[in-house]
Design an enzyme around this catalytic site. Structure first.
Site, mmCIF file in Angstrom:
data_model
loop_
_atom_site.group_PDB
_atom_site.id
_atom_site.type_symbol
_atom_site.label_atom_id
_atom_site.label_comp_id
_atom_site.label_asym_id
_atom_site.label_seq_id
_atom_site.Cartn_x
_atom_site.Cartn_y
_atom_site.Cartn_z
ATOM 1 N N LYS A 4 13.178 -1.923 -8.388
ATOM 2 C CA LYS A 4 13.586 -1.116 -7.226
ATOM 3 C C LYS A 4 14.066 -2.019 -6.089
ATOM 4 O O LYS A 4 14.986 -1.679 -5.351
ATOM 5 C CB LYS A 4 12.376 -0.274 -6.789
ATOM 6 C CG LYS A 4 12.363 0.219 -5.371
ATOM 7 C CD LYS A 4 13.133 1.490 -5.258
ATOM 8 C CE LYS A 4 12.967 2.207 -3.942
ATOM 9 N NZ LYS A 4 12.825 1.393 -2.757
ATOM 10 N N GLY A 22 0.810 -1.216 0.000
ATOM 11 C CA GLY A 22 0.000 0.000 0.000
ATOM 12 C C GLY A 22 0.841 1.264 0.000
ATOM 13 O O GLY A 22 2.032 1.219 -0.311
ATOM 14 N N HIS A 47 4.180 1.601 -8.129
ATOM 15 C CA HIS A 47 3.197 0.517 -8.037
ATOM 16 C C HIS A 47 2.264 0.548 -9.250
ATOM 17 O O HIS A 47 1.919 -0.488 -9.814
ATOM 18 C CB HIS A 47 2.338 0.672 -6.776
ATOM 19 C CG HIS A 47 3.107 0.623 -5.485
ATOM 20 N ND1 HIS A 47 3.273 1.725 -4.685
ATOM 21 C CD2 HIS A 47 3.734 -0.391 -4.855
ATOM 22 C CE1 HIS A 47 3.973 1.399 -3.610
ATOM 23 N NE2 HIS A 47 4.267 0.122 -3.688
ATOM 24 N N GLY A 71 8.907 -5.032 -8.892
ATOM 25 C CA GLY A 71 9.691 -3.872 -9.314
ATOM 26 C C GLY A 71 11.182 -4.090 -9.136
ATOM 27 O O GLY A 71 11.625 -4.634 -8.119
ATOM 28 N N GLN A 128 15.030 -8.607 -3.794
ATOM 29 C CA GLN A 128 13.737 -9.251 -3.530
ATOM 30 C C GLN A 128 13.276 -10.029 -4.773
ATOM 31 O O GLN A 128 12.743 -11.140 -4.663
ATOM 32 C CB GLN A 128 12.715 -8.190 -3.154
ATOM 33 C CG GLN A 128 11.307 -8.697 -3.007
ATOM 34 C CD GLN A 128 10.405 -7.645 -2.393
ATOM 35 O OE1 GLN A 128 10.376 -7.461 -1.191
ATOM 36 N NE2 GLN A 128 9.663 -6.935 -3.215
#
Ligand code: AMP
Length: 285
Positions: free
Chosen positions: A151, A31, A37, A149, A155
């Site tokens: 970014k 969120g 996003h 992403g 991950q």
């Protein structure tokens, strides 16, 4: 846009949609949405018929309880943004829906060295938490394509490894979307809103340091360059946690560059108590 709170309702709905031939694109988020996003949502809309976004601030991936406690949750604004972006389904689970057996004894994933370097070194347990939540979300959504992403490049690599280890890998494809930046180059992040106006201006030093690494990189040892970037960040008022040049795929740190190996520069730094991360793929000339 249909909102689901329970995986028991969401999964059958999505199964029916898939049975009619729909490709399901999934964008997991915490969120406090921004254009970064929304670009993932846009990419999902382009290649899939049904776009599912989740908003869930996952407690198991926060190694710092204060960071979790103050994570922004502007839900009404997020709903407006998702509606405007053409999101079809929002999954807004409770913690009990994601972790029905509680937060103890959650699965652990074999992430190898990815769970010891860079982010993992400074945020112990973070990637286990990321895998725990993404694994559960993928069970609930069973998407055709998962959008992440760049970014958060480490991950992305971690989740790719998790996919290999779970049945999701057979059914879900991973697509990585470029980092969206503010006009001065700062990577968009939900955490940027914690910065003061002055801090916001200083934060661009991370992008500038990445550009410096890109411009000054040449074959041979890279340590001197990392030192230079660190000095630059400190002079701008930031406290770097790491500045690293690594293999673009494996993320193994590179100490000597042969002029050919594809590389990425990665930075984590604190500013006004806010932890910011960014990375840049280094193009070879
Ligand atoms: P988060 O809500 O921070 O967990 O991020 C959800 C997804 O959005 C992750 O796949 C992030 O990598 C991605 N994301 C966050 N910031 C950006 C950005 N500036 N550009 C592109 N993707 C982003």
């Amino acid at each position: 846009m249909i909102i689901f709170h329970k995986s028991a309702d969401l999964l059958p709905f999505l199964r029916r949609s898939k049975a009619t031939g729909n490709r399901i694109g999934f964008v997991p988020t915490m969120g406090a949405l921004h254009q970064g996003h929304l670009n993932l949502v846009e990419a999902a809309r382009k290649s899939c018929n049904l776009v599912v976004v989740s908003i869930f601030v996952n407690p198991t991936q926060f190694n710092d309880p204060n960071d979790f406690a103050r994570y922004p949750t502007p839900l009404a604004k997020d709903l407006d943004l998702l509606l405007a972006q053409g999101c079809h389904v929002l999954y807004l689970p409770t913690t009990a829906d994601i972790y029905p057996l509680g937060l103890q004894h959650l699965p652990q994933y074999q992430l190898g060295y990815l769970d010891t370097i860079l982010e993992a070194q400074y945020r112990p347990g973070h990637f286990q938490g990321v895998c725990q939540v993404v694994d559960r979300l993928l069970q609930a959504v069973a998407p055709t394509t998962l959008f992440l992403g760049q970014k958060d490049l480490q991950q992305c690599r971690v989740i790719a490894r998790m996919l290999e280890q779970t049945p999701h890998g057979q059914t879900t494809q991973l697509t990585i979307i470029n980092t969206v930046r503010e006009s001065d180059g700062l990577a968009m992040s939900s955490r940027n809103m914690h910065l003061s106006a002055e801090g916001r201006k200083k934060a661009v030093a991370i992008y500038e340091a990445l550009q410096m690494l890109q411009q000054k990189l040449h074959t041979g040892a890279v340590d001197w360059l990392l030192q230079e970037a660190e000095t630059y960040l400190r002079a701008a008022g930031l406290t770097p946690e790491y500045v690293c040049i690594a293999d673009a795929v494996s993320l193994q740190p590179c100490t000597e560059w042969d002029g050919k190996q594809p590389l990425v520069a990665l930075i984590a730094a604190y500013l006004e108590g806010v932890r910011l991360i960014d990375n840049m793929l280094l193009t070879t000339n």
